[in-house]
Motif scaffolding. Sequence first.
Motif, PDB file in Angstrom:
ATOM      1  N   SER A  37       0.866  -1.139  -0.127  1.00 16.33           N
ATOM      2  CA  SER A  37       0.095  -0.017  -0.011  1.00 16.33           C
ATOM      3  C   SER A  37       0.998   1.299   0.010  1.00 16.33           C
ATOM      4  CB  SER A  37      -0.939  -0.078   1.226  1.00 16.33           C
ATOM      5  OG  SER A  37      -0.078  -0.096   2.379  1.00 16.33           O
ATOM      6  N   VAL A  38       0.220   2.440  -0.076  1.00 14.61           N
ATOM      7  CA  VAL A  38       1.036   3.622  -0.203  1.00 14.61           C
ATOM      8  C   VAL A  38       1.965   3.771   1.331  1.00 14.61           C
ATOM      9  CG1 VAL A  38       0.862   6.171  -0.073  1.00 14.61           C
ATOM     10  CG2 VAL A  38      -0.738   4.976  -1.413  1.00 14.61           C
ATOM     11  N   GLY A  39       3.184   4.058   0.762  1.00 13.05           N
ATOM     12  CA  GLY A  39       4.147   3.983   2.117  1.00 13.05           C
ATOM     13  C   GLY A  39       4.885   2.976   2.270  1.00 13.05           C
ATOM     14  N   SER A  40       4.678   1.667   1.480  1.00 15.35           N
ATOM     15  CA  SER A  40       5.504   0.667   1.725  1.00 15.35           C
ATOM     16  C   SER A  40       6.706   0.583   1.057  1.00 15.35           C
ATOM     17  CB  SER A  40       4.553  -0.721   0.906  1.00 15.35           C
ATOM     18  OG  SER A  40       3.448  -0.921   1.580  1.00 15.35           O
ATOM     19  N   ARG A  41       7.649   0.039   1.582  1.00 16.12           N
ATOM     20  CA  ARG A  41       8.958  -0.157   1.018  1.00 16.12           C
ATOM     21  C   ARG A  41       9.044  -1.333   0.100  1.00 16.12           C
ATOM     22  NH1 ARG A  41      12.787   3.553   0.539  1.00 16.12           N
ATOM     23  NH2 ARG A  41      14.454   1.998   0.880  1.00 16.12           N
ATOM     24  N   VAL A  42       9.688  -1.354  -1.088  1.00 17.19           N
ATOM     25  CA  VAL A  42       9.561  -2.502  -2.024  1.00 17.19           C
ATOM     26  C   VAL A  42      10.741  -2.677  -2.773  1.00 17.19           C
ATOM     27  CG1 VAL A  42       7.055  -2.366  -2.438  1.00 17.19           C
ATOM     28  CG2 VAL A  42       8.310  -0.926  -3.650  1.00 17.19           C
ATOM     29  N   ARG A  43      11.173  -3.625  -3.304  1.00 19.69           N
ATOM     30  CA  ARG A  43      12.360  -4.007  -4.024  1.00 19.69           C
ATOM     31  C   ARG A  43      11.781  -4.004  -5.454  1.00 19.69           C
ATOM     32  NH1 ARG A  43      17.490  -5.156  -3.834  1.00 19.69           N
ATOM     33  NH2 ARG A  43      17.294  -5.224  -1.451  1.00 19.69           N
ATOM     34  N   VAL A  44      12.296  -3.185  -6.295  1.00 16.57           N
ATOM     35  CA  VAL A  44      11.950  -3.238  -7.707  1.00 16.57           C
ATOM     36  C   VAL A  44      13.052  -3.531  -8.694  1.00 16.57           C
ATOM     37  CG1 VAL A  44      10.017  -1.885  -7.377  1.00 16.57           C
ATOM     38  CG2 VAL A  44      12.158  -0.825  -7.846  1.00 16.57           C
ATOM     39  N   PRO A  45      12.847  -4.041  -9.976  1.00 10.96           N
ATOM     40  CA  PRO A  45      13.842  -4.192 -10.958  1.00 10.96           C
ATOM     41  C   PRO A  45      13.855  -2.654 -11.506  1.00 10.96           C
ATOM     42  CG  PRO A  45      11.490  -4.985 -12.007  1.00 10.96           C
ATOM     43  CD  PRO A  45      11.360  -4.792 -10.319  1.00 10.96           C
ATOM     44  N   PHE A  46      15.274  -2.337 -11.634  1.00 14.18           N
ATOM     45  CA  PHE A  46      15.602  -0.930 -12.252  1.00 14.18           C
ATOM     46  C   PHE A  46      16.661  -1.045 -13.128  1.00 14.18           C
ATOM     47  CE2 PHE A  46      17.856   3.149 -11.745  1.00 14.18           C
ATOM     48  CZ  PHE A  46      16.946   3.827 -12.343  1.00 14.18           C
ATOM     49  N   ARG A  47      16.686  -0.767 -14.322  1.00 15.59           N
ATOM     50  CA  ARG A  47      17.767  -0.949 -15.369  1.00 15.59           C
ATOM     51  C   ARG A  47      18.128  -2.312 -15.235  1.00 15.59           C
ATOM     52  NH1 ARG A  47      20.566   4.896 -14.005  1.00 15.59           N
ATOM     53  NH2 ARG A  47      18.726   5.860 -14.959  1.00 15.59           N
ATOM     54  N   ASP A  48      19.215  -2.737 -14.990  1.00 18.34           N
ATOM     55  CA  ASP A  48      19.602  -4.099 -15.229  1.00 18.34           C
ATOM     56  C   ASP A  48      19.757  -4.673 -13.807  1.00 18.34           C
ATOM     57  OD1 ASP A  48      21.610  -2.849 -14.966  1.00 18.34           O
ATOM     58  OD2 ASP A  48      23.086  -3.825 -16.489  1.00 18.34           O
ATOM     59  N   LYS A  49      19.568  -3.810 -12.749  1.00 16.65           N
ATOM     60  CA  LYS A  49      19.712  -4.528 -11.252  1.00 16.65           C
ATOM     61  C   LYS A  49      18.293  -4.379 -10.535  1.00 16.65           C
ATOM     62  CE  LYS A  49      24.389  -2.358 -10.653  1.00 16.65           C
ATOM     63  NZ  LYS A  49      24.234  -1.123 -10.992  1.00 16.65           N
TER      64      LYS A  49
END
Length: 750
Positions: A37-49
């Motif tokens: 939800s809003v305010g969550s911390r997440v891990r996302v793919p970004f460029r090739d990392k």
Amino acid sequence: MVCKPIVAPRLVRVVIDRAIHRELDYSVPDSLAERVSVGSRVRVPFRDKSGLATVVATLEHSDAKGLRPIEAVVGDAPMLSTHLLELANWIGAYYCCPIETVMRSMLPQVIRKAKVGFKRQLFVQPGRKIDRDELEKLQKRAPRQAELLEAISKLEKPKRVADLLRQTSLDNQTLRALAKRGLAVLREEAVERDPHGDEQFIPTTNLVLNEEQTRVLKEITEALEAPEKARPILLHGVTGSGKTEIYLQAIRASLDRGHTAIVLVPEISLTPQTVERFKGRFAEAQDAVAVLHSHLSEGERHDEWHKIHSGRARIVIGARSAVFAPLKNLGLIVVDEEHETTYKQEEAPRYHARDVAVVRAKIEKCVVLLGSATPSLESYHNAMTGKYQLATLLQRVDEKQMPLMRIVDLRSERRKQKSLAILSDKLRDAIADRLGKREQTILFLNRRGFSTSLLCSNCGEARNCPNCSVALTFHRQVARLNCHLCGHTAAVPKKCPACGQDALIYSGFGTEKVEATVTQIFPNAMVRRMDADSMSRKEAYRETLRNFRAGKIDILVGTQMIAKGLHFPNVTLVGIINADLALHLPDFRAGERTFQLLTQVAGRAGRGETPGEVFVQTFTPFSPSIQFARHHDFAGYFQQELEFRERCDFPPFQHAVLITIRSEHEARAKFSAETLRRRLRETLPTEFVLGDAAPAPLQKLQGQFRFHILIRGGSRRISGLSRLIRETLDKLPFPEDVAVAVDVDPYQLL
Ligand code: ADP
Ligand code: ZN
């Protein structure tokens, strides 16, 4: 009643923890949807990392093509509330800085990076019941196991294994054997690293307030009743008037309404003494008070943060960044010593915690209380114009006398003593008098080291820092020359490196020399120095304070470290060695700082039964800030200072924005500054007064040449100006080795 189904988000917008200056959209896989939800911390793919990011919005739809899914959610609950996200946006817009930079201040690194977890420890509790036969066998064959079993069977709640083994003097192997038989149960549990866990706090109760205090507390509780209507309250109370007691009772009132509270104090006054006062008053629950400051270990910071985030801590006391403490249901924010410049962060985001507190209070509809003996001109002006509500405490508690201020004219001292005296005759006599009466003295000088410069009397060369445009300070204890700005250190030359002559002279003095001089004059007195050099160990600071309080130290010499917030009943004399240090800086707040410093330092004197005496040594005895401080005349000082600010179009009448352009290459910094100045002139409405692109007073710092552009004026909102500056900067191609910093409402003008 119809229950609305909770719609788990399918698309989210995030801010990545990197300086890319824009938000990105991602899809949310089914498996994670419930937890995002809003305010969550997440891990996302970004460029090739992949990278960590904060969810700032959930979306119905996104125009972006080929959305990638988020990879993971960090933590169970959102780490930032929608209120804090709103605050982050305000800070970004007002202080002209990208939102990811704001996030960096809002979430401590240890939480953002999610690398440190809770500390886990092994606990033991009783296992299955044992019958008599088995017990007898055990006692015969494994007497130590039987002994341990007996201890375990008496446990009412799980006990730390380490503690149990220590108390019984038995070993781990014995315990493991019991566990194998099912007679003991072992379990790992998360435990908190409590920075104050091993300390006992003596519970205190509300003091009976005097008349003034009662009136002020009533104003605050009225505000707590109707926070949506309340204005920020500025509490102007002389030193020792019982402001802290009011904070404590106001917090109690807030807790009683089911709310939580934040107390901001300058880092420097976040002493064990302060923490003790709060922990002691709210000792009902061990967890009630969380403390945040820069000396916490990563693990401690992690645990304190979670204690707040989980809702167990209801009061947070901390320095600047505690204004972002993730408390829910906030009822009150107290900003103690609101005039302190350490509330201003000197790196991006260059926010001022007091002003952020005022904005957070507005967003969260809670009460904000700013307290000081010497309010900033900005806040006092706000109170005069009705933006803030003013509450005052004019009396010291128990009607103790304000200290007597004596001005010592160093010009006539110089005529008498030829060389520059550190202690005037008058101050020296006063110290001797206190030593005789076994009373304590504080000597204050806002400059570290032994000698502040090393000059050659033959060729005139000074030993300057190669990286900064300042002289190196001689530190006798370590026998080296140090730069106080960049940390550069050099050996002390025997002869002048420039001309080879044996003609070096030391001049100017700092705390180290004051200490040496005082020790020499009063060989029987116990003298201690307290500054960043002598207090590099955390323990040293506590220890010195403890010894001073216990009367084991007669004379304490120190920098601003001793100027604030401490009170020692037996101190009856304060000597300000040189009141002029701040006055000659090219800074429009120089007078204000001097007034505040004198008043605050003087407040350290005479808190006990005997009235205090303060000696102010100065070459400019008639400067207004010294004269008004001498008569404890805040109103008079405020009036004249305000007139000066208005005449010169300085804050609080006009906003100021300072842009610093710096580079290793002087010419490139200069060229970039001039180009930027030209573009700004084209972009900004004419109501803004734009200073020239000029070398900064501190021209070189840490190997970088620095240029300033000062923008003033404009009745428009600062966020409009910030936006124009940001747009102008974004359009300009600065060379890679040129850095530009924008400082809105600057405090550091050097
Ligand atoms: P300030 O924060 O304004 O410098 P403090 O709150 O630290 O003042 O109060 C100074 C001293 O007076 C403290 O030791 C405090 O415990 C005491 N004190 C404050 N209010 C009262 C009161 N109403 N009755 C008795 N003592 C008080
Ligand atoms: Zn330097």
